[in-house]
Write a protein that holds these residues in place. Structure first.
Motif, short mmCIF file in Angstrom:
data_model
loop_
_atom_site.label_atom_id
_atom_site.label_comp_id
_atom_site.label_asym_id
_atom_site.label_seq_id
_atom_site.Cartn_x
_atom_site.Cartn_y
_atom_site.Cartn_z
N ALA A 27 -2.83 14.33 -4.11
CA ALA A 27 -1.83 15.46 -3.90
C ALA A 27 -0.86 15.12 -4.78
N GLY A 28 -1.06 15.10 -5.75
CA GLY A 28 0.04 14.72 -6.87
C GLY A 28 0.83 16.01 -7.33
N TYR A 81 4.03 11.85 6.97
CA TYR A 81 4.02 10.45 6.55
C TYR A 81 4.81 10.48 5.07
N GLU A 82 5.31 9.12 4.66
CA GLU A 82 6.00 9.05 3.54
C GLU A 82 5.45 7.56 2.82
N LYS A 83 5.73 7.30 1.66
CA LYS A 83 5.50 6.15 0.97
C LYS A 83 6.86 5.48 0.47
N LEU A 84 6.45 4.41 0.12
CA LEU A 84 7.49 3.77 -0.64
C LEU A 84 8.22 4.53 -1.44
N PHE A 85 7.42 4.97 -2.55
CA PHE A 85 7.73 6.07 -3.43
C PHE A 85 7.11 7.41 -3.62
N GLU A 86 7.72 8.34 -3.77
CA GLU A 86 6.99 9.56 -3.95
C GLU A 86 7.27 10.14 -5.56
N LYS A 140 -7.51 -2.37 0.32
CA LYS A 140 -8.93 -2.40 0.73
C LYS A 140 -9.90 -1.43 0.77
N SER A 141 -9.23 -0.21 1.18
CA SER A 141 -10.05 0.96 1.69
C SER A 141 -9.88 2.14 0.91
N HIS A 142 -8.74 2.21 0.06
CA HIS A 142 -8.75 3.55 -0.85
C HIS A 142 -9.06 3.18 -2.19
N VAL A 143 -9.45 4.20 -2.66
CA VAL A 143 -9.98 3.98 -4.39
C VAL A 143 -8.89 3.56 -5.18
N THR A 144 -7.75 4.01 -5.32
CA THR A 144 -6.61 3.71 -6.11
C THR A 144 -6.13 2.36 -5.53
N GLU A 177 1.46 4.16 -8.86
CA GLU A 177 0.22 3.99 -7.97
C GLU A 177 0.77 3.84 -6.59
N LEU A 178 1.71 3.24 -6.22
CA LEU A 178 2.25 3.31 -4.99
C LEU A 178 2.82 4.65 -4.42
N ALA A 179 2.92 5.57 -5.49
CA ALA A 179 3.53 7.00 -5.26
C ALA A 179 2.40 7.88 -5.07
N SER A 180 1.26 7.34 -5.06
CA SER A 180 -0.07 8.27 -5.13
C SER A 180 -0.86 8.53 -3.62
N PRO A 181 -1.43 9.27 -3.34
CA PRO A 181 -1.84 9.53 -1.89
C PRO A 181 -2.77 8.21 -1.60
#
Length: 537
Positions: A27-28, A81-86, A140-144, A177-181
């Motif tokens: 969702a870039g 949800y949120e991430k470390l970075f967006e 482990k489970s997401h492609v990125t 990459e830490l900001a990606s879905p």
């Protein structure tokens, strides 16, 4: 993969991972042209309250963005949800759940200090253990995450508010990459024992400005403002970054699969936002009562050749021949929407991200020489009378249309075709079940990427046999750079190599668009992100 307007119920393993590599969602990011009817000048002061109704083409099936990174899941998940970075509207990664972070001088150790006072929707505090559990699952489970995982030595919590991540070697795009879905942060307790199919609605608990109020499966998802949300104090950077005001009381995502009903509902005010299909674009744009504008990012439309032994396209000369043979303008016309929505470019990444956008290889993309194509096919052992096997889907009409056009173009040089058409999940299952039983397939991917590791030309290697040591070496070279200038140089080399080896053949990029009511204000064309939007009264 970022499908234009919907996502089939369940992607199969194998190709599923490859197809969702760019994902979503990303969702870039990025931004389309801002419609004049919705500029800040005419929006007026924000209004708090009200229910925004958003029409979506399918039920999300799951709100777990690792297990089901489809478009609708991602768009709803962005509010939960949120991430470390967006990412902001320029694709730059901005701190979200991170207050500050440090990188060691050797670029191997990252220390993330979390924002204090952030809580999940159930009231529990965000801790470093939650971050570690979420990112371990991502790796482990997401492609990125799987692309990043081989470089990770240590990921651990240090107290309640500090996360340490140590790498084997420097990785330039790590923060992006830490900001990606897929890198969303969930409460660790809700990830215990979660199957590969993902958590249920009870696990859909994040730190975002809205929380899940109800979910009538197949009909609608309702979010409500999270009263204890702690916003960043920063300016609104656009995209998914910065301050989140949550003006709306509730946001209802109503499932409307029929395109005519979707448009009629917009015209009659049943809902205030939708992302219709390309065939609806011209009529909607001419409707003065509806605002229409491009939204973030783009799709990369591709033909995927099978590189596996026994395929007609195992030889690079056959792939070069196909590129020369394809009438890309005709195939792009079948995509719909005209020049406003379809960009005839060979780029692998949306121009909304200038750090990764490259025009290198455009001279190869633009070549069209059927006579030379016939010669190259013969050199590759593909002769007149041979049959090319195309697997496609009628779930997305342009896929089947591209396949028929390929059939016509191959017939012009006396090569036969066999087209097998399925619904989308069956198509993926068929390809996975018989990896050698096809020669070409048709897909599109999210082009709003934050790292070369997310490019289909990289992630599809195991699926279509196109894994290349030269491409892998350039990805490693990109990871090792230290500046944007170096990164751009490597990206240019990588794209040139893709057009040389042709792991995929790009047709074009498709811009996405949305249509919405003039009553919706503060909406900046970023997919279905509405935390700083309001309804004019």
């Amino acid at each position: 993969m970022n499908v234009l307007n919907s996502r089939p119920r369940r992607l199969r393993a194998g190709l599923a991972a490859a197809v969702t590599a760019g994902v979503l969602l990303l969702a870039g990011c990025g931004g389309g042209a801002a419609p004049s009817a919705n500029t800040a000048a005419d929006a007026g002061p924000p209004v708090r309250g009200g229910n925004l109704i958003v029409a979506v083409p399918t039920d999300p099936q799951s709100l777990d963005m690792v297990a089901n990174p489809g478009q609708v899941t991602a768009h709803i998940g962005n509010l939960l949800y949120e991430k470390l970075f967006e990412v902001d509207k320029e694709f730059a990664a901005r701190p979200m759940l991170v207050e500050t972070y440090e990188t060691s001088s050797d670029r191997l150790t990252y220390t993330f200090e979390l924002r204090k006072g952030v809580t999940f929707h159930d009231g529990s505090p965000l801790t470093a253990e939650d971050v570690v559990a979420s990112l371990q699952r991502w790796l482990k489970s997401h492609v990125t995450g799987q692309q990043v995982a081989p470089d990770v030595v240590t990921l651990k919590a240090k107290g309640d508010d500090t996360v340490l991540l140590k790498l084997k070697e420097p990785r330039y795009p790590l923060i992006d990459e830490l900001a990606s879905p897929g890198a969303e942060i969930y409460a660790a307790k809700n990830l215990e024992g979660v199957p590969a199919t993902g958590f249920t609605d009870k696990g859909a608990i994040g730190t975002g400005p809205y929380k899940l109020a109800s979910w009538d499966i197949g009909r609608q998802v309702v979010l409500e403002r999270y009263g204890n949300y702690k916003s960043r104090a920063d300016q609104d950077w656009g995209g998914q970054a910065g301050a989140k005001q949550a003006y709306l009381d509730t946001i209802t995502y109503k499932v409307v699969a029929d395109q005519d009903a979707l448009v009629n509902g917009l015209q009659t005010g049943q809902w205030q936002h939708a992302m219709p299909g390309n065939d609806q674009y011209t009529a909607l744009k001419e409707n003065a009562s509806i605002v229409v504008g491009n939204v973030a990012g783009a799709n990369q439309n591709v033909i995927i050749p099978n590189h596996a032994k026994g395929s007609k396209f195992a030889d690079v000369r056959a792939r070069q021949a196909l590129n020369l043979l394809m009438d890309k303008p005709a195939m792009n016309a079948a995509t719909g929407g005209g020049p406003d929505l379809t960009a005839a470019v060979g780029a692998m990444v949306s121009e909304d991200n200038p750090a990764l956008y490259s025009t290198v290889g455009d001279e190869v993309y633009k070549q069209h020489d059927p006579a030379k194509a016939k010669e190259l096919f013969a050199q590759a052992g593909v002769k007149a009378g041979d049959t090319v096997r195309i697997v496609t889907s009628n779930s997305y009409p342009q896929f089947a249309q591209w396949a028929v056009l390929l059939q016509d173009q191959l017939a012009q040089i006396d090569i036969k075709t066999k087209i097998d058409t399925y619904d989308f999940p069956t198509m993926l299952g068929t390809i996975n079940k018989d990896p050698g039983g096809w020669d070409l397939t048709t897909l599109f991917f999210n082009a709003a990427l934050t790292s070369p590791s997310q490019m289909p030309a990289v992630t599809l290697g195991a699926f279509n046999g196109s894994a290349s040591p030269e491409i892998a070496a350039l990805v490693r070279e990109y990871n090792a750079v230290t500046s944007p200038v170096q990164a751009k140089e490597v990206m240019d080399k990588l794209q040139a190599l893709v057009w040389e080896q042709l792991p995929v053949i790009t047709l074009s990029q498709s811009r996405l668009y949305a249509a919405w009511s003039p009553e919706l204000k503060g909406y900046d064309g970023f997919y279905r992100v509405f935390w700083n939007s309001w309804l004019k009264r």
